[in-house]
Write a protein that holds these residues in place. Structure first.
Motif, short mmCIF file in Angstrom:
data_model
loop_
_atom_site.label_atom_id
_atom_site.label_comp_id
_atom_site.label_asym_id
_atom_site.label_seq_id
_atom_site.Cartn_x
_atom_site.Cartn_y
_atom_site.Cartn_z
N ALA A 176 0.89 -1.18 0.07
CA ALA A 176 -0.03 0.00 0.30
C ALA A 176 0.90 1.19 -0.09
N SER A 177 1.93 1.22 -0.77
CA SER A 177 2.79 2.31 -0.93
C SER A 177 3.15 2.67 -2.61
N ARG A 178 3.73 3.88 -2.67
CA ARG A 178 4.08 4.22 -4.05
C ARG A 178 5.45 3.63 -4.53
N MET A 179 6.15 2.90 -3.94
CA MET A 179 7.50 2.35 -4.22
C MET A 179 7.29 1.05 -4.32
N ALA A 180 8.01 0.31 -5.26
CA ALA A 180 8.21 -1.17 -5.38
C ALA A 180 9.06 -1.55 -4.22
N ALA A 181 8.87 -2.94 -3.88
CA ALA A 181 9.67 -3.35 -2.70
C ALA A 181 9.66 -4.88 -2.79
N GLN A 182 10.27 -5.53 -1.70
CA GLN A 182 10.36 -6.80 -1.65
C GLN A 182 10.22 -7.02 -0.46
N VAL A 183 9.13 -8.08 -0.21
CA VAL A 183 8.92 -8.61 1.43
C VAL A 183 9.49 -10.19 1.34
N ASP A 184 10.44 -10.07 2.48
CA ASP A 184 11.08 -11.30 2.80
C ASP A 184 10.55 -12.06 4.01
N LEU A 185 9.93 -13.21 3.70
CA LEU A 185 9.10 -13.94 4.87
C LEU A 185 9.93 -15.04 5.33
N SER A 186 9.91 -15.15 6.95
CA SER A 186 10.77 -16.30 7.58
C SER A 186 9.68 -17.38 7.71
N LEU A 187 9.58 -18.67 7.14
CA LEU A 187 8.30 -19.33 7.27
C LEU A 187 8.91 -20.56 8.36
N HIS B 74 12.08 -4.79 2.21
CA HIS B 74 13.35 -4.27 1.47
C HIS B 74 13.08 -3.48 0.19
N PHE B 75 13.76 -2.19 0.02
CA PHE B 75 13.62 -1.21 -1.06
C PHE B 75 14.94 -1.19 -1.84
N GLU B 76 14.87 -1.04 -2.96
CA GLU B 76 16.18 -0.80 -3.82
C GLU B 76 17.06 0.41 -3.46
N GLU B 77 18.11 0.35 -3.78
CA GLU B 77 19.01 1.32 -3.12
C GLU B 77 18.53 2.63 -3.58
N ASP B 78 18.02 2.83 -4.97
CA ASP B 78 17.86 4.09 -5.41
C ASP B 78 16.47 4.77 -4.57
N SER C 295 14.36 1.39 9.15
CA SER C 295 12.72 1.02 8.85
C SER C 295 12.41 2.04 8.00
N THR C 296 12.76 1.81 6.54
CA THR C 296 12.53 2.67 5.50
C THR C 296 10.93 2.58 5.28
N ALA C 297 10.34 1.50 5.45
CA ALA C 297 8.74 1.64 4.97
C ALA C 297 8.12 2.45 5.78
N LYS C 298 8.51 2.55 7.15
CA LYS C 298 7.73 3.36 8.23
C LYS C 298 8.13 4.89 7.71
N VAL C 299 9.20 5.17 7.28
CA VAL C 299 9.51 6.42 7.11
C VAL C 299 8.76 7.03 5.72
N LEU C 300 8.71 6.12 4.78
CA LEU C 300 7.81 6.36 3.56
C LEU C 300 6.40 6.41 3.68
N SER C 301 5.85 5.89 4.79
CA SER C 301 4.51 6.10 4.99
C SER C 301 4.22 7.45 5.78
N ARG C 302 5.24 7.68 6.63
CA ARG C 302 5.36 9.19 7.22
C ARG C 302 5.38 10.42 6.13
N LEU C 303 6.25 10.18 4.79
CA LEU C 303 6.25 10.93 3.99
C LEU C 303 5.12 11.42 3.38
N GLU C 304 4.02 10.59 3.44
CA GLU C 304 2.75 10.58 2.71
C GLU C 304 1.78 11.46 3.73
N GLY C 305 2.35 11.76 5.02
CA GLY C 305 1.47 12.41 6.02
C GLY C 305 1.20 13.96 5.66
N TYR C 306 0.33 14.42 6.19
CA TYR C 306 0.25 15.98 5.89
C TYR C 306 1.11 16.92 6.28
N TRP C 307 2.19 16.96 7.36
CA TRP C 307 2.93 17.70 7.60
C TRP C 307 3.99 17.67 6.66
#
Length: 579
Positions: free
Chosen positions: A240-251, A302-306, A518-530
């Motif tokens: 639910a974000s504007r950037m491509a990502a990879q989710v690594d799951l430990s089963l 995980h996100f790409e380096e760029d 915690s890059t994903a949290k920061v990406l979510s915060r960047l979409e906030g109002y302030w």
């Protein structure tokens, strides 16, 4: 609910929620008489209008105001869904608006953690994706079109459905906050599905919707749910974000997965399953393995380096823009803020008396509030001889920030009583008059004036947003009185110290989360109002100017420390000569 306070409030809220639940339970039992029928309870737009929406408006400082809103409205999802056929349907609204504050209020209602927690009390849950209609005035277009004016309604009502990957935003954000067994999508009425739209919905429909298990360690914007069946297991993984990502799951065990839509095969390596996700996408993986327990133990995004570099640069840019708020620049909206322009026609240039019979406005020679007696200076004297006198400025456009701060120097002539004065801003909001003021002198709640210059401030944070309407600064004398006025300054980026501290805290947390990975949290915060407010309200030029000033200050500090170190070294050597 707001009218009931004190010791009885909790008991009254509980009683009302139970009464409403009993009503719906009775209806659900009637519906259950038809085999296979469910009873859906939808609050729809209840959270997006009126006093509830006001509580969702963004505030830099202060406590969250969205706690238990559903309960205050009389809705307890747990009680409402006691009947087995009752489903609580959580609303999520998509709206197109030019007003950033309205957009932020809608986003808060859609993604509120406390409201989502309350919704998850329901035994069965659904999701309704609402589209807010928007009025568009097409009067100027009709004469140039092929249709007769009588065939079209004015203004027209349209539904602006998002296109492309953004179309999935409401669905993905909804699934991230409310596990749903059914989705009602109003956008289907207004826009057709593309292939990617259909793929997302096909993935959702293929996923078992009961006994969903969340996965630890995955940010909210990347919903991961697991269902263990008798013959196979399923994973729902969303972005639910504007950037491509990879989710690594430990089963818990080795497994092989198949994407139910694309039929792509995924296999674990050392019990790790890697799932690639495009922006605003959803995938459902059917797992088959040698062990019966294949549940995910943890997950990481995980996100790409760029992408990471782009997020880091965005946070650094916000830090520069936030620094502008410490010394905000004036905005040049008044034609004659210091009353230095020559008089035209006997009046004060850039200012007018609304009712000439009730008041008088004149230029006077007065000491400068900032410099003192040593420099020639002009001010104005406002006199009221009746019940009301108003002096107002030239009209100007509302600032895009939605905020306005007016600082003005005021004083009393010698031996004059306190006047009943207001410093005010007027305009139009919708079809109604807009008026905000600060009382001064003898006005109720006013700060007293002195015979020497003193600065007074009016701060407004809810300006009208229509750029086609104008504002005016005005001084209203609500009775007989005299006041002298000089050096008016207007700002649109003034925040008090507590608010600035809160913005510092927000950026500090984002920088700390970046350091922790915690890059994903920061990406979510960047979409906030302030963050979006700072990006839109503070210009690149302003941010660069402040950044250069901070850099020069840092250079002077480093140079001073180096010189101090050299001096200490010299004296240490001198002392050693006498040992």
């Amino acid at each position: 609910a707001a009218a009931v306070e004190g010791e009885l409030r909790s008991a009254w809220l509980a009683w009302r929620a139970e009464q409403i639940a009993m009503l719906h339970q009775g209806v659900a039992r009637i519906v259950a008489a038809q085999e296979g029928w469910n009873y859906y309870i939808m609050p729809t737009t209840l959270m997006f209008a009126g006093s509830v929406a006001e509580r969702m408006r963004p505030a830099v400082a202060g406590q969250a105001r969205d706690q238990a809103i559903l309960y205050e409205l009389g809705l307890d999802p747990a009680a409402l869904t006691r009947p087995k056929n009752a489903v609580f349907v959580a609303p999520r609204l998509h709206a197109v608006t030019e007003n950033d504050i309205d957009a932020a209020a809608i986003a808060t209602a859609n993604q509120s953690a406390s409201m989502s927690a309350w919704e998850r009390r329901a035994l069965r849950r659904g999701l309704v994706l609402l589209e807010q209609p928007k009025q568009v005035d097409i009067t100027a277009v009709i004469p140039h079109g092929p249709f007769d004016a009588s065939e079209l309604s004015v203004p027209s009502v349209v539904h602006a459905v998002s296109g492309g990957a953004k179309r999935q935003e409401s669905l993905l954000l909804g699934l991230a906050t409310a596990d749903a067994e059914v989705v009602f999508d109003q956008s289907l009425r207004w826009a057709e599905l593309t292939m990617s739209d259909a793929a997302v919905r096909q993935a959702f429909l293929s996923f078992p919707v009961r006994n969903l298990q969340p996965v630890e360690g995955v940010p909210d914007d990347f919903p991961v749910r697991f269902v263990q069946g008798n013959e196979a297991a399923w994973l729902l993984v969303g972005n639910a974000s504007r950037m491509a990502a990879q989710v690594d799951l430990s089963l818990a065990a080795a497994a092989t997965g198949v994407d139910v839509v694309t039929e792509q095969t995924l296999s674990t390596v050392d019990n790790q399953l890697e799932i690639e996700l495009m922006p605003w996408s959803l995938r459902v993986i059917r797992l088959a393995g040698s062990g019966t327990d294949m549940r995910p133990l943890s997950g990481i995004v995980h996100f790409e380096e760029d992408a990471v570099r782009s997020i880091e640069e965005s946070v650094a840019d916000l830090r520069q823009r936030q620094a502008v708020l410490e010394t905000p620049p004036q905005i040049p909206v008044l034609d004659n803020p210091g009353f230095d322009l020559p008089s035209l026609g006997g009046g004060v240039t850039g200012w007018e008396v609304v009712e000439a019979a009730g008041g008088l406005l004149e230029l006077i020679d007065a000491p400068s509030p900032a410099v003192g007696d040593g420099e020639k200076n002009q001010a104005i004297r406002m006199t009221s001889v009746g019940d009301l006198a108003t002096v107002r400025s030239n009209p100007f456009q509302p600032p895009q920030t939605g905020r306005l701060s007016v600082a003005v120097w005021l004083r009393l002539p010698p031996s004059v009583p306190q006047p009943p004065l207001r410093i005010a801003v007027e305009g139009v909001q919708g079809s109604e008059q807009y008026y905000r003021f600060a009382p001064v002198g003898a006005a109720a709640g006013g700060r007293p004036l002195q015979e020497g210059w003193n600065r007074f401030v009016l701060q407004v944070t809810d300006l009208p947003s229509d750029p086609n309407e104008s504002l005016r600064l005005r001084f209203d004398m609500l009775g007989p009185g005299v006041v002298e006025i000089d050096e008016i300054e207007v700002y649109d980026l003034v925040f008090n110290q507590e608010q600035q501290n809160q913005l510092h805290v927000l950026l500090n947390e984002m920088e700390s989360e970046l350091a922790d990975g915690s890059t994903a949290k920061v990406l979510s915060r960047l979409e906030g109002y302030w963050p979006r407010f700072l990006q839109a309200a503070v210009s690149d030029e302003q941010a660069e100017r402040v950044a250069k000033r901070i850099a020069r200050r840092e250079e002077r500090r480093v140079k001073a420390e180096e010189e101090a170190t050299e001096d200490e070294g010299f004296f240490d050597r001198a002392r050693s000569w006498w040992r």
